[in-house]
Design an enzyme around this catalytic site. Structure first.
Site, mmCIF file in Angstrom:
data_model
loop_
_atom_site.group_PDB
_atom_site.id
_atom_site.type_symbol
_atom_site.label_atom_id
_atom_site.label_comp_id
_atom_site.label_asym_id
_atom_site.label_seq_id
_atom_site.Cartn_x
_atom_site.Cartn_y
_atom_site.Cartn_z
ATOM 1 N N GLY A 292 -34.765 -40.256 -5.496
ATOM 2 C CA GLY A 292 -34.488 -39.767 -4.156
ATOM 3 C C GLY A 292 -33.058 -39.473 -3.774
ATOM 4 O O GLY A 292 -32.774 -39.307 -2.589
ATOM 5 N N GLY A 293 -32.136 -39.340 -4.742
ATOM 6 C CA GLY A 293 -30.750 -39.028 -4.388
ATOM 7 C C GLY A 293 -30.632 -37.759 -3.568
ATOM 8 O O GLY A 293 -29.971 -37.726 -2.523
ATOM 9 N N ASP B 194 -43.397 -37.050 -6.146
ATOM 10 C CA ASP B 194 -43.124 -37.422 -7.539
ATOM 11 C C ASP B 194 -44.399 -37.970 -8.171
ATOM 12 O O ASP B 194 -45.274 -38.491 -7.472
ATOM 13 C CB ASP B 194 -41.998 -38.459 -7.647
ATOM 14 C CG ASP B 194 -41.308 -38.388 -9.016
ATOM 15 O OD1 ASP B 194 -40.335 -37.626 -9.151
ATOM 16 O OD2 ASP B 194 -41.780 -39.048 -9.956
ATOM 17 N N CYS C 257 -30.523 -30.054 -14.801
ATOM 18 C CA CYS C 257 -29.220 -30.519 -15.318
ATOM 19 C C CYS C 257 -29.229 -30.271 -16.827
ATOM 20 O O CYS C 257 -28.979 -31.163 -17.623
ATOM 21 C CB CYS C 257 -28.948 -31.974 -14.956
ATOM 22 S SG CYS C 257 -30.292 -33.093 -15.327
#
Length: 418
Positions: free
Chosen positions: A235-236, A255, A355
C-alpha cells in the site's frame, strides 16, 4: 565495531543461505536478525552490507576466487578487495593458504574481464540491456544499479508539510534533503532506524522511493473521485493516492494477497486516511472487478514484474530472474492491464507501471494493449508532471533510471479512455 571471527561466521552463515536463492535476500536477512538478537545495530549493519555487496558484485568477485567459488572465498574477497579491510584485520580468520590466495585476488585486473562479468550482470540481462540502451550508457547504468540506494521518505501531506518535516529531521541530527522531483520527497543520507521516530509513528512520513512517488502524480487523483490501486501490495502508493485525494472520494486497494493487504492495515491506521477500501481479489477476473466495470475515474496498475529496476535494493533479483520468468510475467502483465482497463470510464485515466528495465515488460505490453484497445490514447508523462510543477526530462512515457534520476528504474505509460 571490531571485526571478529564471530562476526565473520554470522556473515558466512547468512551468505550461504542467501546464495541458495530460494527466497528473497531481504527476507532471509530479516529472519536471520530476528533469530540472532544478540547482534547489535552496528554488527547487523556490517553483516547485511557485506552480504549485499557480494550479491551486487558476485560475477567480478567470482573472477577473484580462482575457481573455488565458496561463500567463504566470496566473503573474504569482498572484505579485502571491496571493503578495504587490511591483512592485519583479516588475520583473525585467515588460513595460510588464504593469505597467499588473497594477494593474487587483489591483483586481478577487473577492467580486463568480459563486459558482463566486469559489470556484474548475468549474460542474458547484459545482452538485453545492450539491445535497449546506447553503448555509452551501459556502464553508467550498471554502476548505478550496483550502488546501494539512498533512503527516500514521502511526507504525508494530510499531516505535515515538507519544510517542517525537513526542519524536524535535521534538528534530530538526521541529514535530510528535499528530493529533486517529488514535491513530497525527502532523501536521507545513510540508513537511520526510523521505526521509532515520532514522525513515523504518527504517520507524517512513510518510506517510499522517489520514483514510486512520481507514479501517484502521474495518476493525479482528485478529491471525490473513484480510484483504484489495482496491485496495491503493502500500500505505499495507495497511501499517496489517498493523501492526494485529501481523503475524499473512494479509493480501492486491490490485491490477491491477504498477507500484503495485512501489512497495509497498520500503515493505513497511521496515515489518517478514511477513504481507502482494501479488497482481496482471487485474480484479475474476480467478480468484484466486473461489478465496477466502466465506473472508475482513475486506475493505477503497478504490475507484478521482474523487479530488475530495483537492483540497488534487491541485487539478488539479477541472479534469481531468468528469461523464462520474464516471459511468464509479461503474459500475466498483459492480462492484468486488460482487466484494470475495464474499470476505467470514458475520459478516465489509466497508468501502467513497472519497476523493470526490460522492454518485454514495458513497451511491448503497452503496445499490444493499445493495438487491442484503440479507445485508449497515450498522454505525455512529461506534460502531466510539468503541469504539477514537477520538472523532469522523462519523455512521453516515464522512464526513470538510477544513473540519470537517482531513483530506482521505473517505467510508466499514462493512457486515457477516449
Amino acid at each position: 565495531m571490531r571485526f571478529t571471527p564471530a562476526l565473520f561466521h554470522h556473515s558466512k552463515t547468512l551468505l550461504s543461505e542467501v546464495l541458495r536463492f530460494d527466497f528473497p535476500a531481504d527476507r532471509l536477512v530479516s529472519d536471520y536478525f530476528r533469530q540472532h538478537r544478540e547482534l547489535g545495530h552496528a554488527d547487523r549493519g556490517f553483516v547485511a552490507e557485506t552480504v549485499f555487496t557480494v550479491l551486487r558484485r558476485k560475477r567480478s568477485l567470482s573472477a577473484r576466487c580462482a575457481g573455488e567459488l565458496t561463500s567463504r572465498r566470496l566473503l573474504l574477497a569482498t572484505l579485502a578487495c571491496l571493503q578495504g579491510m587490511n591483512r592485519r584485520e583479516l588475520d583473525v580468520v585467515l588460513t595460510e593458504a588464504e593469505r597467499h590466495w588473497l594477494a593474487h585476488a587483489k591483483a586481478v585486473q577487473i577492467r580486463e574481464l568480459p563486459a558482463a562479468e566486469r559489470l556484474d550482470l548475468p549474460d542474458w540481462l547484459y545482452e538485453l540491456l545492450v539491445a535497449q540502451f546506447a553503448a555509452d550508457e551501459i556502464e553508467p547504468l550498471a554502476a548505478g544499479l550496483n550502488q546501494p540506494a539512498p533512503l527516500d521518505l514521502r511526507v504525508n501531506s494530510l499531516k505535515a508539510g515538507r519544510a517542517e518535516v525537513l526542519e524536524r529531521l535535521r534538528a534530530d541530527g538526521l541529514p535530510a534533503e528535499p528530493c529533486p522531483y517529488s514535491p513530497l520527497g525527502i532523501r536521507l543520507a545513510g540508513k537511520p532506524a526510523l521505526s521509532k521516530h515520532p514522525l513515523f509513528i504518527d504517520g507524517s512520513i512513510e518510506v517510499q522511493d522517489e520514483g514510486s512517488q512520481l507514479l501517484g502524480f502521474l495518476l493525479q487523483p482528485r478529491r471525490g473521485e473513484m480510484v483504484a490501486d489495482f496491485c496495491a501490495g503493502a500500500g505505499g502508493k495507495t497511501l499517496l493516492l489517498g493523501a492526494l485525494m485529501r481523503s475524499q472520494g473512494r479509493l480501492y486497494a486491490f490485491d490477491v494477497s491477504d498477507q500484503r493487504l495485512a501489512r497495509l492495515k497498520p500503515r493505513l491506521a497511521r496515515s489518517g486516511l478514511s477513504n481507502v477500501h482494501p479488497v482481496r481479489i482471487d485474480s484479475e477476473r474476480d467478480i468484484k472487478i466486473k461489478r465496477l466495470a466502466g465506473k472508475l475515474d482513475r486506475v493505477l496498475v503497478d504490475a507484478p514484474c521482474s523487479g530488475l529496476g530495483t537492483l540497488r535494493r534487491n541485487p539478488d533479483l539479477k541472479w534469481r530472474q531468468t528469461p523464462e520468468s520474464v516471459a511468464e510475467l509479461s503474459v500475466k502483465q498483459a492480462a492484468i492491464l486488460a482487466a484494470a482497463a475495464s474499470l476505467v470510464k470514458k475520459g478516465g485515466r489509466l497508468v501502467y507501471a513497472t519497476c523493470s528495465l526490460l522492454e518485454a515488460e514495458n513497451e511491448a505490453v503497452v503496445q499490444a494493449f493499445l493495438t487491442q484497445h484503440p479507445e485508449f490514447a497515450v498522454r505525455s508523462a512529461q506534460e502531466i508532471l510539468g503541469k504539477q510543477e514537477i520538472s523532469i526530462d522523462c519523455g512521453e512515457r516515464l522512464r526513470l533510471l538510477p544513473h540519470r534520476h537517482g531513483t530506482d528504474a521505473f517505467y510508466a505509460a499514462t493512457m486515457e479512455r477516449q
